[in-house]
Design an enzyme around this catalytic site. Sequence first.
Site, PDB file in Angstrom:
ATOM      1  CD  GLU A  17      -2.196   1.740   2.354  1.00  0.00           C
ATOM      2  OE1 GLU A  17      -1.973   2.968   2.203  1.00  0.00           O
ATOM      3  OE2 GLU A  17      -2.486   1.222   3.439  1.00  0.00           O
ATOM      4  CB  CYS A  32      -2.469   6.188   3.221  1.00  0.00           C
ATOM      5  SG  CYS A  32      -3.434   5.347   4.475  1.00  0.00           S
TER       6      CYS A  32
END
Lengths: 561, 561
Positions: free
Chosen positions: A295, A332
């Site tokens: 990720e 994020c």
Amino acid sequence: MTTPITPITPTTPTTTPPAAPALASSMPRTQMGRSIIALEPAEPDPAGATFRGKLSADESQTYTSASPAQVEAACRLAWEAFDRGALADPRARAALLEGAASRLAVQGDALLSLASAETGLSLPRLSGERDRTVNQLRMFAAMVREGSWVEAIIERGNPARTPVPKPDLRRMLRPLGPVVVFGASNFPLAYSTAGGDTASALAAGCPVVIKGHPSHPGTGEMAAWALAHAARDAGLHPGVFSFLHAGGADEERLGAALVRHPCIRAGGFTGSPKGGLALAAIAASRPDPIPFFAEMGSVNPVAILPGALRARAKEIAGALAASVTLSAGQMCTCPGLVLYVAGDDADAGAFEQALREAMLALPVQPMLSERIGASWREGIAQRRSLAGVETVQGGEDRPGAPTLMLTTSARVREHHALSEECFGPSTVCARCESVGDLLRTLAVVKGSLTGTLWTQTDNAADAAAVLKALEAIAGRVLHAGVPTGVEVCPAMVHTGPLPASNRPDHTAVGSLAVRRWCRPVAYQNMPDELLPPELREKNPMGIERLIDGARTAPARPGANA
Amino acid sequence: MTTPITPITPTTPTTTPPAAPALASSMPRTQMGRSIIALEPAEPDPAGATFRGKLSADESQTYTSASPAQVEAACRLAWEAFDRGALADPRARAALLEGAASRLAVQGDALLSLASAETGLSLPRLSGERDRTVNQLRMFAAMVREGSWVEAIIERGNPARTPVPKPDLRRMLRPLGPVVVFGASNFPLAYSTAGGDTASALAAGCPVVIKGHPSHPGTGEMAAWALAHAARDAGLHPGVFSFLHAGGADEERLGAALVRHPCIRAGGFTGSPKGGLALAAIAASRPDPIPFFAEMGSVNPVAILPGALRARAKEIAGALAASVTLSAGQMCTCPGLVLYVAGDDADAGAFEQALREAMLALPVQPMLSERIGASWREGIAQRRSLAGVETVQGGEDRPGAPTLMLTTSARVREHHALSEECFGPSTVCARCESVGDLLRTLAVVKGSLTGTLWTQTDNAADAAAVLKALEAIAGRVLHAGVPTGVEVCPAMVHTGPLPASNRPDHTAVGSLAVRRWCRPVAYQNMPDELLPPELREKNPMGIERLIDGARTAPARPGANA
């Protein structure tokens, strides 16, 4: 997924697990600075690279990168634990996850102050993250006890079928083997040592080897002890969990060695695209490639249609400013690109002014590390240097200063940097001429974890078209809200096309994250006693199964509790 | 999965689909030899490489590889169809799949004789394969109508939750976009034009572009017309399906161009490891990597424990001989390596003798193509040249001759070739000293689609250990049977670690094959009218969903039928 063929040479005795040391709610500081190999503190390698981490505002601690022999021991013992079925029983896995949750909770303020000293994140933020981490461990424990996550499908045979008999076929998800987890700099708890990757891998039945993050080594080590003690309490083979410090000149070597190790069968990573893609390439180039779930970077575009802009300019501006600067923008899912279509110039001006005021009202926050602060300042300077980009608030002078850049859709299409993540408390806002212009601009935006739509009394076809464009590039699309705040639940999808993730087919958050660490196996005409318990005729695990096309609830729900 | 950003320039009008030509149960031969671009026959490219295919024992037909412009048109129209939602409605997809099944069935003997002429496979075998193909299309249609395959998960919001409100989150699988399918030489129907990859991709809602296999171009073209006519009958956008001839010097170029094309979002392949890995590498090296599912080579090890060998030597030998030589051994699941532990020499000798006799009794069968026959002969010669390998039946002199090689477990561990697939009617049988010796030998065997265990009155721990070793390298493990014969059902797992497949996490056969062509998307706080119908509050598709943790059946089952 072939069995590593070199024989296992345990470096610690595995028949009798070592006696557990006295439990401390937090480890005494004098014992800190050690990797944990198979539940035991390891001697620092005299040849290992050292690095320092803060313990408080005034104190710091030296950490030493794990040695090649320690990497070897952690991986081999993880394989041995897997091979001997240490995590085969769901009850053992649930006990481990629940034990780790309780011990993490008990670490209390000691854990939070250490994490705050290391990361600069506030105590309230870290308290929330700790609660999320604890709840996440418990969610996976509950999922494991309930049991249906293995997707057991049974098709009973029919020897009388013509032209050929129908075989008895039973299928379920099975764990891949030891998993290496790379902690994230920006989530010292929820995405690191005892975070989602670790919890989901253990839930699947995979031993875990952690590569600690050098920006919060002490927090990692404390969280690792929560897991290690829980594994001991549950009487598990010590190979089920190891934690390796890694920093300085040794960090890259150590990460690569873990991903290359034949006993490691999968990997999870949260961090930069550069690091994630490099490790994913190593995983793919092994003689026996392993899945690697990275990720990485995400710009999280926000699209605002004219009806919403007119009706809710101030509300949207306030929500966006808070989301852009949450934890100094080091999430994020922070929105780094806002595209808006104004009904007229006055609407656009009012929105921009409201956003500017909202950003101005927010404090400068410390950033996670000097390196991340420097990288952010560089990113801001690069964007400011582009013609047609105006910095109306903040700027690169002070790390952590809320920063707002205004530009136009044409500039976003022209300069890739404007649609790429700039990790920190800043966002690029681009005025679009029309919904068509917004759609053309979204077409240059790469993969993201999220895409946000604000619409109100707008043309329905416009809203649908923008949503479709967002969905094409994001794993989660949301309406009239902010992308920060990732709910940990079965419906969550936390992934997206590159650069957000290299695996848009699997979520990194939520209960379905467990699927990453498994592969399906089918058993044909297998005697009942050779089947995994989940597939046996009498359903001893008491799980929901799909039998001959019908969803079949267990005779005794919760038999596994 | 970013939207390709270059504008679509349709090369055929898309607003008014061309009128359907008169339906023929099989196309007249005079019309054969054409690719099918968006449901229309395409003019052969004068510059394209040509190749020939048999129409019968005496007649043949010239085929021409599709031109770069035809590749471009097929891919762009596939994207256009996807972008316009041509396959968004499950009823349209089900109608297409059912129509293709019916039309394939109606093609009857014409299709089977053409396939037999092209492949050398027998009519009964092809009839069975056709039935499987038709049933497979209907299975996917039924799955699409039922609807729960999208894995709809709904977590309702709770605005009152503290410290933060719980968002409404709804998640389901969504189609990736146009899929390229590479047909297999050995299954002209079930794994080719109208085979499992195509059926599952269309079921997911992905338009399909087929790269026809040059060893059965006519069969491919006929099957393609079944799909093309069905798409017209259903009134679909013509881009939903194209079929491209590819052979001779153009084959590799054309395959690579398809996998590289920005409008193609995923690929499916059945064939050799060399071809599959090359295409998978292209897919992975795109600026926007796409998933590529390659099913490749598999040796399908069989392990026989002493109790079973003693009690059932003749039965096992007969079953194995038939499975090894089924369709001249040109099945991906044919057993190419048999490892057996004998209680004593007499047992081993009796089994070997029985196997030899069973192989001797079987006919020489034609092989699929000269290239495949030559490759098989080369593989046999290579194995025969190894010290300690005895060919006791058959050999490389005649392609298609049932061939039995005897060796020992030590040789198998020594020579990789002995544990690798040799595509054709041959098998390597290796005597093992003990169960431990068998386990050490299994440890050198690479990934396979299947692993077979024969056990009877053997030590239970031995049986469990061998099963575990087989499971580590195979997607399907079976007991007391043969691996050939792949049931198409929800519990099937047809994959395995490399070289069997590059994606051991997804089955290529059975209803779950549909998952390959999807990714999950979550919708947060989305107005009902902007949600896909599967996730709307009133459940208009009438599908089973998981709502707040509870499996919720539709109010009106089969609403979608």
